[in-house]
Design an enzyme around this catalytic site. Structure first.
Site, PDB file in Angstrom:
ATOM      1  N   GLU A  50       0.828  -1.218   0.000  1.00 23.61           N
ATOM      2  CA  GLU A  50       0.000   0.000   0.000  1.00 23.61           C
ATOM      3  C   GLU A  50       0.859   1.262   0.000  1.00 23.61           C
ATOM      4  O   GLU A  50       0.525   2.260   0.631  1.00 23.61           O
ATOM      5  CB  GLU A  50      -0.997  -0.001   1.166  1.00 23.61           C
ATOM      6  N   HIS A 322      -1.607  -1.020  10.077  1.00 26.27           N
ATOM      7  CA  HIS A 322      -0.952  -2.276  10.424  1.00 26.27           C
ATOM      8  C   HIS A 322       0.336  -1.944  11.172  1.00 26.27           C
ATOM      9  O   HIS A 322       0.952  -0.903  10.918  1.00 26.27           O
ATOM     10  CB  HIS A 322      -0.561  -3.082   9.188  1.00 26.27           C
TER      11      HIS A 322
END
Length: 534
Positions: A50, A322
């Site tokens: 990402e 995350h």
């Protein structure tokens, strides 16, 4: 080239860098790069997911340029694959492998199909020997938007795990150290996890050191079946490696809680004893040892931990939604001659077969073939066994359901899944194909309806008594025909085209693997029809 490394430190991190969507993206990306540069131990290889824009990639590269001078940003799909690899050593080769099955263009609001998800592959040389090569595979698989038996994306995630396995097997057969890193969007009890750990010659670094760790979040049925208490936030990080969805990550807080964060505001700590019902593992580092005899030793897992948990120094938020997963591999030179039966070299196996992941080892209590007595630990190191540390859990280990690892004594018995698992994959595939055929039929009918409706509207314009009625007829028919044409193209080019062909390929491979696992080697599978062969 510089001296060979005694250790290799690895980091994988989903950066959450969606342009226009991810909050505080620029500030977080810069801080991610700064923290990577300050990390101890310093990372040798970093896999990023990402990281969608060149701006964010260059921001991280700028901060890490002295410790990670080499890097590659991977391009894929209309909006990029979001994958990047940073390295201490030069990248000799790179490839962006796109998954044949990766969502649907009709789910434009989810975006997986448009970003062209796949596997970023890099060949990194860390020494002069032909086997001093690391093959890195960085991936971000399809997100699990749906759950339960009606999960229409289960088929795609299973197919993606299958593709990863083939890449890892190929690298292992070349005798290279294999690293599979990234956000796999799976938990350890999932079918995708079992496919990778059963069919690929790699091991999950976290479960090497924490074999009793959770197989899912506390609310998942597989974890509840183990009858464990709900873990605390601290325990879930230290023991279970839950780098995603835990209460210590500020991006998982409720909006009202997030408003307490910001410039000039006091830090909002999370008590370590906070119960964590949803924290889970989605991010992994898998390792395959390489050509151990040629290396003169073995790579072992020295440590694994959840990292990048610090907050932004000014904004007070977590650096991503995350946390990172970190692992350190240590090279253990052989101190004695390795027993002949313990040499872990890949036998010559047909391309359609699977590379075995274990080998038959002689009894270490009886010494080596030269008569030299070895301790069990020394024997396991020389035989290529990963180092293991005791789990911090007070519970006894409960194994995850998986197929038994076959012996490497025969090149004709590749590793396989239980036949029931192949049947489950094929049943899921059949259900998904049935769904897509229904979609094809519906969209084709939608297109044909608007073709006929448009003709009817144009005819009606001739008899319309009012101009505004004619205008409405033309407007409605034009918009309807446009929508119908899109559906018609979807039915022709995607549902009955690219996706249908990819599903056929995947189905053939699974049926073929099942036939081999069942010992049906005298037959070949052809488009679902089994025919006699030599």
């Amino acid at each position: 080239m510089a001296e060979l490394p005694a250790e290799i430190s690895l980091v994988t991190l989903n950066c959450w860098g969606l342009k226009y969507i991810s909050k505080l993206r620029r500030e977080r990306m810069t801080e991610i790069g700064r923290q990577l540069a300050l990390a101890d131990p310093q990372p040798h290889i970093v896999a990023l997911q990402e990281c969608w824009t060149q701006e964010d990639y260059q921001s991280i590269r700028h901060e890490t340029r002295f410790i990670l001078p080499h890097g590659k940003f991977y391009h894929s799909g209309p909006f990029g694959g979001g994958l990047a690899i940073l390295s201490r050593w030069p990248i000799e080769e790179s490839t962006m492998f796109r998954y044949p099955l990766n969502g649907r263009p009709t789910a434009f609001f989810r975006g997986d199909w448009f970003v062209g998800k796949g596997v970023a592959c890099a060949r990194i040389r860390y020494g002069p020997d032909p086997k001093h090569v690391i093959e890195v595979f960085n991936t971000h698989t399809h997100a699990p938007y749906e759950h339960g038996p009606n999960d229409s994306y289960q088929c795609h995630r299973t197919a993606q795990a299958w593709e990863v396995v083939k890449l890892l097997r190929g690298a292992a057969e070349r005798g290279h150290l294999v690293l599979a890193m990234g956000d796999f969007n799976m938990i350890p009890s999932s079918l995708e996890y079992r496919i990778i750990t059963s069919l690929a010659p790699v091991r999950d670094t976290w479960r090497v050191l924490h074999p009793d760790s959770a197989v899912g979040p506390a609310v998942h049925p597989a974890e509840q079946a183990r009858h464990r208490p709900v873990p605390t936030a601290e325990f879930n990080i230290i023991e279970n490696g839950a780098a995603s969805d835990g209460p210590t990550n500020t991006w998982r807080w409720a909006p009202a809680q997030q408003k307490l964060l910001g410039r000039g505001k006091p830090e909002v700590p999370v008590p370590p004893e906070t119960l964590d019902h949803k924290g889970k593992r989605l991010d992994y580092i898998f390792v395959g040892p390489g050509a151990l005899p040629a290396l003169g030793g073995s790579w072992t897992v020295r440590r694994a931990r959840v990292g990048m948990m610090m907050r932004h120094p000014e904004l007070g938020c977590s650096l991503s939604d995350h946390f990172a997963v970190e692992a350190t591999l240590a090279f253990q030179p052989s101190t004695t001659s390795t027993p002949t039966a313990a040499v872990i070299e890949s036998p010559v196996i047909p391309v359609s077969s699977h590379l075995p992941t274990t080998t038959a080892k002689p009894n270490p209590e009886k010494g080596t073939s030269t008569g030299t007595a070895e301790t069990k630990e020394t024997f396991e190191i020389n035989a290529g066994t990963y180092l293991q540390s005791p789990t911090t859990s007070s519970f006894h280990s409960l194994p995850i359901p998986s197929s038994p690892k076959p012996s490497m004594t025969s090149a004709h018995q590749p590793p396989s899944l239980p036949l029931q698992t192949y049947d489950a994959i094929l049943a899921n595939l059949t259900q998904y194909i049935r769904r897509e055929r229904a979609q094809t039929t519906w969209r084709t009918r939608h297109f044909l309806f608007w073709v006929l409706a448009t003709i009817g509207c144009y005819v009606a314009v001739w008899f319309s008594p009012r101009n505004f009625v004619s205008f409405l007829l033309i407007l409605v028919s034009s918009l309807g025909l446009a929508a119908g044409t899109v559906d018609g193209l979807m039915a022709l080019l995607f549902f009955n085209g690219a996706e249908a062909r990819a599903l056929k390929e995947f189905g053939w491979e699974v049926r073929n693997a099942r036939a081999i696992a069942a010992g049906d080697g005298g037959h070949r599978v052809e488009d679902g029809v089994r025919e006699g062969g030599e």
